[in-house]
Scaffold this active site. Structure first.
Site, PDB file in Angstrom:
ATOM      1  N   HIS A 368      44.557  36.074  39.766  1.00  9.23           N
ATOM      2  CA  HIS A 368      44.692  36.851  38.704  1.00  9.23           C
ATOM      3  C   HIS A 368      43.960  38.077  38.675  1.00  9.23           C
ATOM      4  O   HIS A 368      44.523  39.298  38.436  1.00  9.23           O
ATOM      5  CB  HIS A 368      44.303  36.104  37.459  1.00  9.23           C
ATOM      6  N   GLU A 369      42.704  37.974  38.999  1.00 11.50           N
ATOM      7  CA  GLU A 369      41.620  38.924  38.898  1.00 11.50           C
ATOM      8  C   GLU A 369      42.015  39.954  40.240  1.00 11.50           C
ATOM      9  O   GLU A 369      42.050  41.181  39.909  1.00 11.50           O
ATOM     10  CB  GLU A 369      40.350  38.488  39.172  1.00 11.50           C
ATOM     11  N   HIS A 372      44.605  42.348  39.134  1.00 11.84           N
ATOM     12  CA  HIS A 372      44.249  43.640  38.688  1.00 11.84           C
ATOM     13  C   HIS A 372      43.918  44.708  39.460  1.00 11.84           C
ATOM     14  O   HIS A 372      44.243  46.095  39.034  1.00 11.84           O
ATOM     15  CB  HIS A 372      42.971  43.475  37.673  1.00 11.84           C
ATOM     16  N   GLU A 392      47.563  42.960  31.841  1.00 11.63           N
ATOM     17  CA  GLU A 392      47.247  41.443  31.873  1.00 11.63           C
ATOM     18  C   GLU A 392      48.069  40.744  32.297  1.00 11.63           C
ATOM     19  O   GLU A 392      47.745  39.584  32.966  1.00 11.63           O
ATOM     20  CB  GLU A 392      46.523  41.041  30.333  1.00 11.63           C
ATOM     21  N   HIS A 456      44.703  40.359  26.082  1.00 12.57           N
ATOM     22  CA  HIS A 456      45.141  39.085  26.568  1.00 12.57           C
ATOM     23  C   HIS A 456      46.064  38.372  25.481  1.00 12.57           C
ATOM     24  O   HIS A 456      46.854  37.719  25.944  1.00 12.57           O
ATOM     25  CB  HIS A 456      43.819  38.226  26.330  1.00 12.57           C
TER      26      HIS A 456
END
Length: 679
Positions: A368-369, A372, A392, A456
């Site tokens: 996920h991160e 980004h 997101e 989110h």
């Protein structure tokens, strides 16, 4: 970031939704869909398409990528002229993607009179011959700023930004930087200041608040956080293989096979890189927090799997696609219940959780991160409003892809976000992709106020779209998890499989979207991507239409469940500011008799201050049917409506036109698509 309101403070940014997404030229990319402006009736049972090899991105070596960037940089002045930029505008090469057929997608940032243009990014598609095929812009607004001398002082905007940062839990008394820019993210481009305030939020998260302020009035125009924080879980991935580097009798967590990715131990610190993990044997950690290297091993593994996922699934070599690895830092701060990606250090950072008992170094957090970072180096989706929700969602979608790709028996793939961490203390996931509203805050479907939510929660419809596109609607069990995904219109959606859905999303992210892309623009971009990859008459293309309709974005394909036959034009048409009317055509053929008295006309238009627009349906006879009148008081964004027209005096066959005119100054937009449905 993976947010939770139970353990950390989240900022709910509320601002006017960024609506204008200029996708001029996409018609050239999906010309097969609407030849000469005509759209054919969708086949009742479209065939599954095979990937068109011509539109698959080739794997570029670092030297090949560098050469393409050098070539684009050398020709950027000519490119700026060829696409109609003004004399004060210059292009800055940001990224490049090359397809197998020789098409090159070059992503540019823009400057005006030497100042960076925020929201001025664009993608130019160039054929193998060198001819420009299309241009996709973050904004269609003309860059004409008469006065480049600020009327408000730098000190006053700095003070305003620092106060705003403190309201969000910031701790610094001065800004890190203040610079003049041109703000083109929404409305008419203006001279502005961009102020960046660092420090720490009240939950310990590093803060890089970006505040954009009108240089003439001092009014805040936009803000977003440059740090994307998240919550991971404490689950370990079992015994895994790690790539390390040996030097003499020592081993270090240095992955030379993946761009030199290194993993460091901050040992409760909050700055710098800490100490590179180093020891005399190649077995890292013991599976518990009693050994500091356990968290290092989890983080190192997560970074490796994420690298492999992007390389083997998309042909992407690292986050920047340049073969260079990021780095990871574990044991950040004291009892820090979070994890985050930071563009400025090009690194991942993990806290140790409540009581320093549960390091947040799980596989899906890494996926996920670190995604980004991929978004920042491709579309650059603004981390606010609808584009922030898409940002997101991209991390949720790619993190889910990483989890399935890993095929790890300890953490099987699922469509639940943060399902192992129990951050809320009740055994529930943070988010649900099949029905986002189950978390109590995310939205299942798009609505006009979605962009005012925390990113989110505004990510919900995009997550829901991806689930529907991958697996379809209704009840099913996948890897032992039961899902039951509804649709906004109550009609079924047939999934095309996660692998194809990922390819469509990634191609849109890397070649179709810009910093200001909103949900309507995401639909247009994914349709263009699906059309290039699988064909515009394929089951995949129609599934994209139906999955978006399932979350209330745009119309159905007409190929199933709708009870009628539909004809759609998805070629974007730019709407000039306070200018002449523009039209988009659909040619209907093969029908008998006249059109019905309840002809359905579905319209998808992005346009700030939609009251400026007058919209008509023009029948084959030339008769106009008013769909929407001008309204000076309607300041909302976008037109996403279905109108019913009594067209019984018209022959069904012939060319139908959607006619749109902007009758007031300062706002522009795009006809993304429109559709006729015969019951």
């Amino acid at each position: 970031m993976l947010s939770s309101t139970s353990r950390r403070r989240t900022s709910h940014v509320s601002h006017r939704r960024t609506a204008t997404v200029a996708l001029a030229g996409v018609a050239a990319l999906i010309a097969a869909a609407v030849q000469s402006g005509a759209a054919s009736a969708a086949p009742a049972k479209p065939q599954a398409g095979k990937v068109n090899p011509a539109h698959v991105a080739v794997k570029l070596s670092p030297s090949q990528r560098a050469e393409l960037i050098r070539h684009a940089d050398a020709g950027k002045a000519a490119t700026a002229r060829s696409i109609g930029l003004g004399a004060k505008e210059k292009l800055v090469v940001h990224d490049v993607v090359k397809d197998a057929d020789g098409t090159v997608h070059t992503r540019y940032e823009r400057t005006y009179a030497g100042l960076p243009v925020l929201g001025g990014d664009l993608v130019v598609d160039t054929a193998k011959s060198g001819a420009t095929k299309s241009v996709i812009k973050a904004t269609n607004a003309s860059l004409k700023v008469a006065d480049l001398t600020p009327a408000v002082s730098k000190a006053s905007v700095e003070k305003q930004a620092v106060q705003r940062a403190k309201a969000l839990g910031g701790s610094k008394s001065a800004a890190d930087s203040v610079r003049r820019v041109i703000w083109a993210g929404s409305g008419k481009p203006v001279l502005a200041y961009e102020t960046i305030v660092g420090g720490l939020q009240d939950d310990g998260t590093p803060n890089q608040l970006h505040v954009v302020t009108d240089a003439a009035t001092g009014k805040k125009l936009f803000e977003y956080q440059g740090i994307k924080t998240g919550i991971g879980n404490t689950q370990y991935s079992g015994q895994v293989t790690l790539t390390s580097t040996q030097s003499g009798s020592n081993y270090t967590l240095n992955d030379g096979a993946r761009g030199g990715h290194k993993t460091y131990n901050l040992n409760r610190g909050t700055s710098g890189t800490g100490t590179l993990f180093s020891q005399t044997n190649d077995t890292w950690g013991n599976g518990t927090t009693s050994n500091a290297a356990t968290a290092g091993a989890d983080a190192h593994y997560g970074a490796a799997v994420t690298w492999d996922f992007y390389k083997n699934v998309f042909g992407r070599s690292g986050i920047k696609n340049n073969g260079v690895g990021a780095y990871s830092r574990v044991h950040y701060g004291n009892a820090y219940v979070n994890a985050f990606w930071d563009d400025s250090c090009f690194c991942m950072t993990y806290g140790d959780g409540s009581g320093n008992a549960d390091p947040l170094t799980s596989l899906d957090v890494a996926g996920h991160e670190m995604s980004h970072g991929v978004t920042a180096n491709t579309a650059g989706l603004n981390y606010s409003g609808e584009s922030g929700g898409l940002n997101e969602a991209t991390s949720d979608i790619m993190g889910t892809g990483v989890e399935f790709y890993a095929n790890n028996s300890t953490d099987v793939g699922d469509y639940l976000i943060g399902e192992k961490i129990d951050i809320n203390g009740d055994g529930t996931p943070l988010r649900y992709m099949d029905k986002p509203s189950k978390d109590g805050a995310s939205k299942d479907s798009w609505y006009s106020g979605l962009g005012n939510l925390d990113v989110h929660y505004s990510s919900g419809p995009a997550n829901h779209f991806f689930y529907l596109l991958s697996e379809g609607s209704g009840t099913k069990v996948i890897n032992g998890v039961t899902y039951n995904s509804p649709t906004a219109d109550g009609l079924p959606v047939t999934g095309i499989g996660r692998d194809k859905a990922l390819q469509i999303w990634y191609r849109a992210l890397t070649t179709k979207w810009t910093s200001t892309t909103n949900y309507a623009g995401a639909r247009t971009g994914t349709l263009a991507a699906a059309g290039e990859l699988y064909g515009t008459t394929s089951a995949e293309y129609k599934a994209v239409q139906d999955a978006w309709a399932g979350v209330a974005v745009g119309a159905r394909s007409g190929g199933g469940g709708g009870g009628g036959t539909s004809y759609e034009n998805t070629s974007p048409v730019s709407i000039p500011d306070n200018g002449p009317a523009v039209t988009s055509n659909i040619t209907v053929s093969g029908r008998s008799g006249n059109a019905p008295s309840n002809l359905s006309v579905s319209v998808d238009i992005t346009h700030t201050w939609r009251g400026d627009l007058v919209i008509d349906l023009v029948g084959p006879s030339g008769t106009s049917y008013r769909l929407k009148n001008f309204s000076s008081s309607d300041s909302a964004d976008n037109v996403s409506e279905t109108y019913t027209v009594n067209a019984s005096s018209e022959s069904a066959n012939g060319t139908w036109k959607l006619k749109v005119q902007d009758q007031a100054a300062q706002d522009v937009g795009t006809i993304n698509s429109w559709k006729l449905t015969f019951p």
